[in-house]
Design an enzyme around this catalytic site. Structure first.
Site, short mmCIF file in Angstrom:
data_model
loop_
_atom_site.label_atom_id
_atom_site.label_comp_id
_atom_site.label_asym_id
_atom_site.label_seq_id
_atom_site.Cartn_x
_atom_site.Cartn_y
_atom_site.Cartn_z
CG ASP A 178 3.20 1.26 9.37
OD1 ASP A 178 2.76 2.07 10.21
OD2 ASP A 178 3.49 1.59 8.20
CE LYS A 234 -1.66 1.51 4.09
NZ LYS A 234 -1.37 2.91 4.47
CG ASN A 235 2.27 2.70 3.55
OD1 ASN A 235 1.11 3.06 3.28
ND2 ASN A 235 2.67 2.41 4.78
NE ARG A 283 -1.82 12.12 8.37
CZ ARG A 283 -1.87 13.38 8.76
NH1 ARG A 283 -3.01 13.91 9.15
NH2 ARG A 283 -0.78 14.12 8.80
NE ARG A 295 0.60 10.11 10.09
CZ ARG A 295 0.07 9.17 9.32
NH1 ARG A 295 -1.15 8.73 9.54
NH2 ARG A 295 0.76 8.66 8.33
N PRO A 296 2.34 16.40 11.35
CG PRO A 296 4.15 17.54 12.31
CD PRO A 296 3.34 16.28 12.43
NE ARG A 310 -7.46 4.30 5.42
CZ ARG A 310 -6.66 5.14 6.04
NH1 ARG A 310 -6.84 5.40 7.31
NH2 ARG A 310 -5.68 5.74 5.41
CG ASP A 344 7.29 20.20 10.40
OD1 ASP A 344 6.66 19.12 10.28
OD2 ASP A 344 8.29 20.32 11.13
CG LEU A 345 10.07 17.41 8.67
CD1 LEU A 345 10.33 15.97 9.10
CD2 LEU A 345 11.31 18.28 8.96
CB ILE A 348 7.46 6.42 14.30
CG1 ILE A 348 8.67 5.51 14.05
CG2 ILE A 348 7.09 7.22 13.04
CD1 ILE A 348 9.89 6.18 13.49
CB CYS A 387 -3.82 11.22 12.01
SG CYS A 387 -3.40 9.51 11.72
#
Ligand code: EPU
Length: 433
Positions: free
Chosen positions: A309, A22-23, A92, A121-122, A401, A124-125, A331, A116
């Site tokens: 995960d 998925k990822n 997301r 889970r920003p 999902r 900014d990066l 994480i 979330c």
């Protein structure tokens, strides 16, 4: 809405094959927007998340055609740069459109996904990385707007408080492959899914060196072309089946389990007394013997560390293991939503900061439980497979999902799992929706 009814206590046996990751599939689907030529993606898992990403691509103007099951042809001849909130809020990972759109159109505006359950889970990066490439970032009306008209290759340091960022790396790579000049992307995520995305981009004509390492060197090209590429197998799904085999005292071969992608996890399984052996190319065999289970101390980290995960699922194994296991989440420090539900099944788990202290319990017992997110769903099902009696798992849309046919695959290796409408659940088991 459906629920799963699971009768525990049966040792699993047989062979199970994992689907595409998925990822990896999600950013790869986004990457097809980088060219106006058709891209064929194979081994795309049939999940609500991937179906949703395909819907987003159609919204952006791409044509999508399922050539056969798991094989999609995407042609993004003319696309537009805006992705509004009503599209983004459901997933997301839609944020990985940012890099693809900036790379292709030199402009992107993607609404910011909201909160979330697994933690803050920003982005900014992502923004910092794009800014280091010379993009101008503004935030009109809760959206992230990227003006990439002056984008140029440069040195980008992408590390944050928790280490590298997976989707952030995908975004910067997808933008940089089309930025003039050379980008050196430092502290890039090393997850196999990112390496696979880079390989797909190379198949599209991108120039990327250092794939799989934390330092990527990307030389921008003027144009990318179509490709025919197969998504790698899902290491998290593979790890989940290995745990299901182990916890039930079963004997299961998992096809599509690549040892090199699962190093830290397999090391933890070995320390936990679970036997895993090679069973042919990209296949692993697990034989679980609960009397040999030992408690271990794991800490989640970016790849090649223990993956977050698989943290919830591993916690289920520790819950049936004698002694005290320690599970530290580095994480997403609050990713412990599965813990209160595991407690309902009799697990003895205390949370101290970002560590779950998992104590010995005599045995887990079936109970009505509620899934809070994708990996928590898998953890509850794994625990239910080892529990005495019947478990009802509600809110399994989270499961759908990210795991293709999870219940069917488990049934094929001997699990007693049935999917039924919530309306058919005994009233006393139904928890509030
Ligand atoms: N982070 C920041 N700022 C950013 C980006 C990330 O502080 O701009 C922080 C996050 O809050 C987190 C850490 O950095 O603490 C790592 O986040 P990362 O960006 O790597 O996560 P992600 O890309 O949003 C992907 C997976 C997740 C997986 C994480 C970590 C996809 C679509 N999602 O998320 O998968 O947990 O990497 O490996 O690739 C799942 O499949 O269940 C799932 C949640």
């Amino acid at each position: 809405m459906d629920v799963l009814r699971i009768s525990g206590g049966l040792p699993l046996a047989g062979t199970v094959s994992v689907s595409g990751a998925k990822n990896a599939a999600l950013p790869m689907l986004a990457a097809t927007l980088l060219t106006d030529e058709p891209c064929v993606l194979r081994n795309v898992p049939n999940l609500s998340d991937t179906r949703y990403m395909l819907e987003i691509l159609r919204h952006q103007g791409a044509e999508t055609l399922e050539l056969e099951p798991h094989v999609w042809r995407i042609t993004a001849r003319e696309i537009h740069p805006r992705t509004p909130y009503d599209i983004v809020r459901k997933m997301r990972a839609s944020i990985c459109l940012l890099g693809a759109l900036a790379g292709r159109l030199r402009a992107a505006e993607v609404a910011q996904p909201g909160g979330c359950v697994i933690g803050d889970r920003p982005f900014d990066l992502h923004e910092k990385g794009l800014a280091q490439l010379g993009c101008i970032i503004t935030k009109p009306n809760g959206n992230i707007h990227v003006d990439a008209s002056a984008m140029r290759g440069s040195y980008v340091f992408l590390g944050g408080r928790y280490g590298s960022t997976v989707t952030g790396t995908a975004n910067i790579v997808m933008a940089a492959v089309r930025a003039e000049g050379v980008t050196r992307l430092d502290c890039a995520a090393c997850e196999p899914e990112i390496a696979d995305l880079c390989k797909m981009l190379v198949a599209m004509g991108a120039k990327i060196e250092g794939i799989g390492s934390p330092m990527l060197t990307i030389t921008g090209v003027e144009k990318l072309h179509g490709c025919d590429y197969a998504v790698l197998p899902d290491r998290i799904e593979a790890g989940t089946y290995l745990l299901a085999g182990a916890i039930t005292g079963g004997d299961v071969v998992v096809r599509g389990a690549i040892r090199e992608h699962l190093g830290a996890f397999l090391n933890a399984l070995n320390e936990a007394g679970v036997e895993v052996s090679d069973a042919g190319p990209d296949a692993l065999r697990v034989r679980g013997e609960p009397s040999r289970f030992r408690p271990v101390d794991i800490v989640t980290m970016p790849h090649p560390g223990f993956p977050t995960d698989l943290q919830a699922q591993f916690t289920a194994l520790m819950a049936v293991t004698p002694g005290i296991g320690l599970v530290t989440e580095r994480i997403y420090p609050n990713r412990f939503m599965h813990v209160p539900e595991l407690r309902r099944m009799g697990a003895d788990i205390a949370i101290e900061g970002n560590t779950a202290i998992v104590k010995e319990t005599s045995a887990l017992t079936g109970a009505p439980v509620m899934a809070s997110d994708l990996r928590a769903s898998a953890a509850l099902i794994i625990a239910a497979l080892a529990a005495k009696g019947q478990t009802w798992v509600q809110r399994i849309y989270h499961l759908d999902r990210g795991y293709e046919n999870f219940d069917k695959k488990l049934v094929a290796i001997g699990a007693a799992v049935t999917r039924i409408p919530a309306s058919e659940m005994p009233k006393e088991c139904l928890r509030e929706e």
